[in-house]
Design an enzyme around this catalytic site. Structure first.
Site, PDB file in Angstrom:
ATOM      1  N   ASP A   1       1.612  -1.657  -1.223  1.00 18.44           N
ATOM      2  CA  ASP A   1       0.843  -0.613  -1.908  1.00 18.44           C
ATOM      3  C   ASP A   1       1.697   0.582  -2.327  1.00 18.44           C
ATOM      4  O   ASP A   1       1.220   1.714  -2.388  1.00 18.44           O
ATOM      5  CB  ASP A   1      -0.322  -0.128  -1.019  1.00 18.44           C
ATOM      6  CG  ASP A   1      -1.260  -1.241  -0.657  1.00 18.44           C
ATOM      7  OD1 ASP A   1      -1.426  -2.158  -1.478  1.00 18.44           O
ATOM      8  OD2 ASP A   1      -1.831  -1.204   0.453  1.00 18.44           O
TER       9      ASP A   1
ATOM     10  N   LYS B   1       3.661  -0.783  -7.007  1.00 15.99           N
ATOM     11  CA  LYS B   1       4.417  -1.792  -7.761  1.00 15.99           C
ATOM     12  C   LYS B   1       3.721  -2.131  -9.081  1.00 15.99           C
ATOM     13  O   LYS B   1       4.380  -2.311 -10.107  1.00 15.99           O
ATOM     14  CB  LYS B   1       4.552  -3.089  -6.928  1.00 15.99           C
ATOM     15  CG  LYS B   1       5.316  -2.903  -5.630  1.00 15.99           C
ATOM     16  CD  LYS B   1       5.330  -4.175  -4.805  1.00 15.99           C
ATOM     17  CE  LYS B   1       3.971  -4.565  -4.254  1.00 15.99           C
ATOM     18  NZ  LYS B   1       3.415  -3.643  -3.240  1.00 15.99           N
TER      19      LYS B   1
ATOM     20  N   GLY C   1      -3.045  -6.367  -4.106  1.00 18.21           N
ATOM     21  CA  GLY C   1      -3.921  -5.640  -5.014  1.00 18.21           C
ATOM     22  C   GLY C   1      -3.065  -4.643  -5.763  1.00 18.21           C
ATOM     23  O   GLY C   1      -2.555  -3.692  -5.175  1.00 18.21           O
TER      24      GLY C   1
ATOM     25  N   GLN D   1       3.220  -7.351  -1.673  1.00 14.90           N
ATOM     26  CA  GLN D   1       3.443  -6.810  -0.318  1.00 14.90           C
ATOM     27  C   GLN D   1       4.701  -5.937  -0.311  1.00 14.90           C
ATOM     28  O   GLN D   1       5.011  -5.337  -1.325  1.00 14.90           O
ATOM     29  CB  GLN D   1       3.535  -7.932   0.732  1.00 14.90           C
ATOM     30  CG  GLN D   1       2.218  -8.656   0.990  1.00 14.90           C
ATOM     31  CD  GLN D   1       1.839  -9.662  -0.065  1.00 14.90           C
ATOM     32  OE1 GLN D   1       2.602 -10.553  -0.386  1.00 14.90           O
ATOM     33  NE2 GLN D   1       0.637  -9.555  -0.617  1.00 14.90           N
TER      34      GLN D   1
HETATM   35  P1  GDP Z   1       0.783  -1.893  -5.293  1.00 14.83           P
HETATM   36  O1  GDP Z   1       0.070  -2.863  -4.410  1.00 14.83           O
HETATM   37  O2  GDP Z   1       2.192  -1.642  -4.848  1.00 14.83           O
HETATM   38  O3  GDP Z   1       0.718  -2.246  -6.756  1.00 14.83           O
HETATM   39  O4  GDP Z   1       0.020  -0.509  -5.123  1.00 14.83           O
HETATM   40  P2  GDP Z   1      -1.583  -0.286  -5.137  1.00 14.83           P
HETATM   41  O5  GDP Z   1      -2.057  -0.394  -6.519  1.00 14.83           O
HETATM   42  O6  GDP Z   1      -2.234  -1.121  -4.095  1.00 14.83           O
HETATM   43  O7  GDP Z   1      -1.667   1.197  -4.585  1.00 14.83           O
HETATM   44  C1  GDP Z   1      -1.023   2.252  -5.223  1.00 14.83           C
HETATM   45  C2  GDP Z   1      -2.060   3.283  -5.648  1.00 14.83           C
HETATM   46  O8  GDP Z   1      -1.403   4.466  -6.030  1.00 14.83           O
HETATM   47  C3  GDP Z   1      -2.872   2.840  -6.865  1.00 14.83           C
HETATM   48  O9  GDP Z   1      -4.161   3.377  -6.770  1.00 14.83           O
HETATM   49  C4  GDP Z   1      -2.112   3.485  -8.037  1.00 14.83           C
HETATM   50  O10 GDP Z   1      -2.939   3.738  -9.165  1.00 14.83           O
HETATM   51  C5  GDP Z   1      -1.667   4.771  -7.398  1.00 14.83           C
HETATM   52  N1  GDP Z   1      -0.431   5.346  -7.935  1.00 14.83           N
HETATM   53  C6  GDP Z   1       0.696   4.697  -8.322  1.00 14.83           C
HETATM   54  N2  GDP Z   1       1.657   5.581  -8.660  1.00 14.83           N
HETATM   55  C7  GDP Z   1       1.120   6.813  -8.463  1.00 14.83           C
HETATM   56  C8  GDP Z   1       1.643   8.154  -8.593  1.00 14.83           C
HETATM   57  O11 GDP Z   1       2.784   8.382  -8.945  1.00 14.83           O
HETATM   58  N3  GDP Z   1       0.770   9.166  -8.254  1.00 14.83           N
HETATM   59  C9  GDP Z   1      -0.509   8.952  -7.841  1.00 14.83           C
HETATM   60  N4  GDP Z   1      -1.273   9.988  -7.531  1.00 14.83           N
HETATM   61  N5  GDP Z   1      -1.012   7.702  -7.710  1.00 14.83           N
HETATM   62  C10 GDP Z   1      -0.204   6.661  -8.010  1.00 14.83           C
HETATM   63  P1  IMO Z   2       0.280  -5.372  -2.180  1.00 13.76           P
HETATM   64  O1  IMO Z   2       0.939  -6.442  -3.022  1.00 13.76           O
HETATM   65  C1  IMO Z   2      -0.506  -3.825   1.818  1.00 13.76           C
HETATM   66  C2  IMO Z   2      -0.944  -6.763   5.045  1.00 13.76           C
HETATM   67  C3  IMO Z   2      -2.298  -6.927   5.695  1.00 13.76           C
HETATM   68  C4  IMO Z   2      -1.867  -7.306   7.101  1.00 13.76           C
HETATM   69  C5  IMO Z   2      -0.641  -8.180   6.853  1.00 13.76           C
HETATM   70  C6  IMO Z   2      -0.921  -9.679   6.869  1.00 13.76           C
HETATM   71  O2  IMO Z   2      -0.956  -4.830  -2.777  1.00 13.76           O
HETATM   72  O3  IMO Z   2       1.276  -4.342  -1.779  1.00 13.76           O
HETATM   73  P2  IMO Z   2      -2.093 -11.311   5.125  1.00 13.76           P
HETATM   74  O4  IMO Z   2      -3.481 -11.318   4.570  1.00 13.76           O
HETATM   75  O5  IMO Z   2      -1.022 -11.191   4.103  1.00 13.76           O
HETATM   76  O6  IMO Z   2      -1.852 -12.439   6.076  1.00 13.76           O
HETATM   77  O7  IMO Z   2      -2.038  -9.971   6.032  1.00 13.76           O
HETATM   78  O8  IMO Z   2      -0.144  -7.803   5.580  1.00 13.76           O
HETATM   79  N1  IMO Z   2      -0.926  -6.918   3.572  1.00 13.76           N
HETATM   80  C7  IMO Z   2      -0.766  -5.911   2.709  1.00 13.76           C
HETATM   81  N2  IMO Z   2      -0.680  -4.584   2.921  1.00 13.76           N
HETATM   82  N3  IMO Z   2      -0.389  -4.310   0.576  1.00 13.76           N
HETATM   83  C8  IMO Z   2      -0.453  -5.640   0.344  1.00 13.76           C
HETATM   84  O9  IMO Z   2      -0.205  -6.187  -0.866  1.00 13.76           O
HETATM   85  C9  IMO Z   2      -0.689  -6.504   1.436  1.00 13.76           C
HETATM   86  N4  IMO Z   2      -0.834  -7.850   1.570  1.00 13.76           N
HETATM   87  C10 IMO Z   2      -0.957  -8.082   2.887  1.00 13.76           C
HETATM   88  O10 IMO Z   2      -3.030  -5.730   5.671  1.00 13.76           O
HETATM   89  O11 IMO Z   2      -1.439  -6.171   7.800  1.00 13.76           O
HETATM   90 MG    MG Z   3      -1.685  -3.015  -3.301  1.00  9.91          MG
END
Ligand code: GDP
Ligand code: IMO
Ligand code: MG
Length: 427
Positions: free
Chosen positions: A13, A16, A40, A223
């Site tokens: 998260d 990416k 996600g 991840q």
């Molecule tokens: P990912 O799994 O690495 O793609 O990250 P996620 O989408 O799960 O979580 C990142 C969150 O931070 C999302 O809601 C993005 O829209 C948000 N986000 C990404 N870059 C920035 C930033 O520079 N500032 C803020 N405020 N939010 C950001």
């Molecule tokens: P993105 O791509 C954050 C975490 C789960 C749990 C562990 C194992 O959005 O960064 P799993 O279901 O993979 O067997 O769970 O990994 N986890 C993540 N945490 N971002 C993710 O993906 C994750 N995918 C799995 O919360 O701790």
């Molecule tokens: Mg994510």
């Protein structure tokens, strides 16, 4: 041409999806190399928000080839739901390809993921319960079902029967779950198979040909490094290898094709699920990060645990993937703190100071973070587009991180929006 890997530097998260979306504008092909719909990835484009789980974050650009690679695990039903949702929003799927060798998450994988978590009780991993671990288990055990099996109903049923011989025993005797029937699963999959069949391809060849033709290729990790099954905080990890080296095996191209590795880290740290997290905060600073950063999981909606940036872990991530550069996201979330803290070392239970990540779990679990405090900044930076527009304290924060991990920071996130970014920064 060569390939660029975008890899999570923390516990997932990191942002990416946003970074890949930015780079995808100038890429010809974007490919996911591991993980499944446990991921996600959020993209905010104008007033539209997209939450992608399996489809690469290049899909918003028409004409970009988007590959779901061999190293991923694909829940076919979840993929169809995602495709329907994208199509209903007017996104073209013409460029999408699914590796015929990607493993499929079956209903028994999802059932076993949930049951195993329940059984672990207070030792549970906090998985996303999407069946990721059980599917990778079957891949290694060589009783998995692959995307290509969808193309032949007879083979599909036979393979399901073989897998279920064992799975049904485990489900019934150990977890007291109902048995499943191979033919029933195959029948339910028939419409899904028909929908996915046109996308199934030899994606290794596709990516190789793109590289040979001088196309620019982006490999999107899911991840993050600290969730890597080999190098992360085992056993509190996912079941695949998010680190950059795995992009080569997960896609089916040679490692020499990868010349650029972009790590992605938040300007602080978050983690969803269980497991150690040295810089985790339980005070008002953590609450502020949670609220200002809107730190709730994209896939499960769970509240993310928040803490200060951890450079011991980040240096480790840079080493494992060989970062050639780093994107530092969500710097805007840190505006308004009196001081910002950087963990540059751990103190072990024995009083030892560590700058390198400890290999031993017991040592790591006993580590407390040692902080350097830097001045905070009050200014809203969400409209900053150039490094020189950042407050001096924010610049100093970024520079300190870059120097401590010895990786140039070439991208800084200043907000959720697609263009809220400071690009091509020379530090
Ligand atoms: P990912 O799994 O690495 O793609 O990250 P996620 O989408 O799960 O979580 C990142 C969150 O931070 C999302 O809601 C993005 O829209 C948000 N986000 C990404 N870059 C920035 C930033 O520079 N500032 C803020 N405020 N939010 C950001
Ligand atoms: P993105 O791509 C954050 C975490 C789960 C749990 C562990 C194992 O959005 O960064 P799993 O279901 O993979 O067997 O769970 O990994 N986890 C993540 N945490 N971002 C993710 O993906 C994750 N995918 C799995 O919360 O701790
Ligand atoms: Mg994510």
């Amino acid at each position: 041409m060569s390939a660029t890997v975008v890899v999570g530097a923390q516990w997932g998260d990191e942002g990416k999806g946003k970074v890949v979306d930015l780079l995808a504008e100038k890429s010809d092909l974007v490919a996911r190399y591991q993980g499944g719909n446990n991921a996600g990835h959020t993209i905010v484009a104008g007033s539209e928000t997209y939450k992608l789980h399996l489809v690469p974050s290049g899909i918003l650009y028409p004409g970009t080839l988007c590959v779901i690679g061999t190293g991923t695990v694909v829940d076919p039903r979840a993929l169809v739901t995602e495709l329907d949702s994208l199509e209903s929003r007017g996104i073209s799927l013409d460029g999408l390809r699914l590796s015929g060798s990607a493993h499929l998450i079956m209903p028994y994988h999802v059932a076993l993921d949930g049951a195993s978590e329940m059984r672990l009780g207070r030792f549970s991993i906090g998985t996303t319960r999407r069946g990721i671990g059980p599917c990778y288990q079957d891949k290694a055990a060589r009783i998995g079902i692959r995307a290509q099996d969808l193309l032949d109903p007879k083979i599909l049923v036979r393979k399901l029967e073989i897998a279920l011989e064992l799975k049904n025993e485990i489900m019934e005797r150990i977890y007291e779950l109902p048995r499943m029937n191979a033919q029933e699963i195959a029948d339910n999959l028939a419409p899904v198979a028909a929908r996915l069949a046109p996308f199934i391809a030899d994606t290794s060849l596709l990516v190789e040909n793109a590289l040979r033709d001088g196309k620019s290729v982006l490999l999107e990790g899911a991840q993050g490094t600290m969730l890597d099954v080999d190098h992360g905080t085992y056993p509190f990890v996912t079941s695949s290898n998010p680190i950059a080296g795995a992009a080569s095996t997960g896609i089916g191209i040679g490692p020499t094709r990868i010349t650029r590795v972009l790590g992605v880290s938040k300007a602080y740290t978050t983690r969803v699920g269980e497991g150690p997290f040295p810089t985790e905060l339980f005070d008002s600073d953590g609450t502020r990060m949670l609220e200002r950063g809107n730190e709730f999981g994209t896939t499960t909606g769970r509240q993310r645990r928040c803490g200060w940036i951890d450079l011991v872990a980040l240096r480790y991530a840079a080493r494992l993937s060989g970062f050639t550069e780093l994107a530092l996201t969500k710097l805007d979330v840190l505006s308004g703190f009196d001081r910002v803290r950087i963990c540059d070392a751990y103190l072990t239970r024995d009083g030892e100071i560590l700058r390198d990540f400890p290999y031993h779990q017991t040592v790591f679990h006993g580590c407390t973070p040692m902080y350097d405090d830097l001045a905070g900044w009050d200014d809203d930076i969400s409209e900053c587009r150039e490094l020189k527009h950042l407050p001096a304290a924010a610049r100093a924060y970024v520079e300190t991180i870059s120097q401590a991990i010895e990786v140039p920071i070439t991208l800084i996130g200043t907000g959720q929006g697609r263009h809220q970014v400071i690009d091509t920064v020379e530090i």
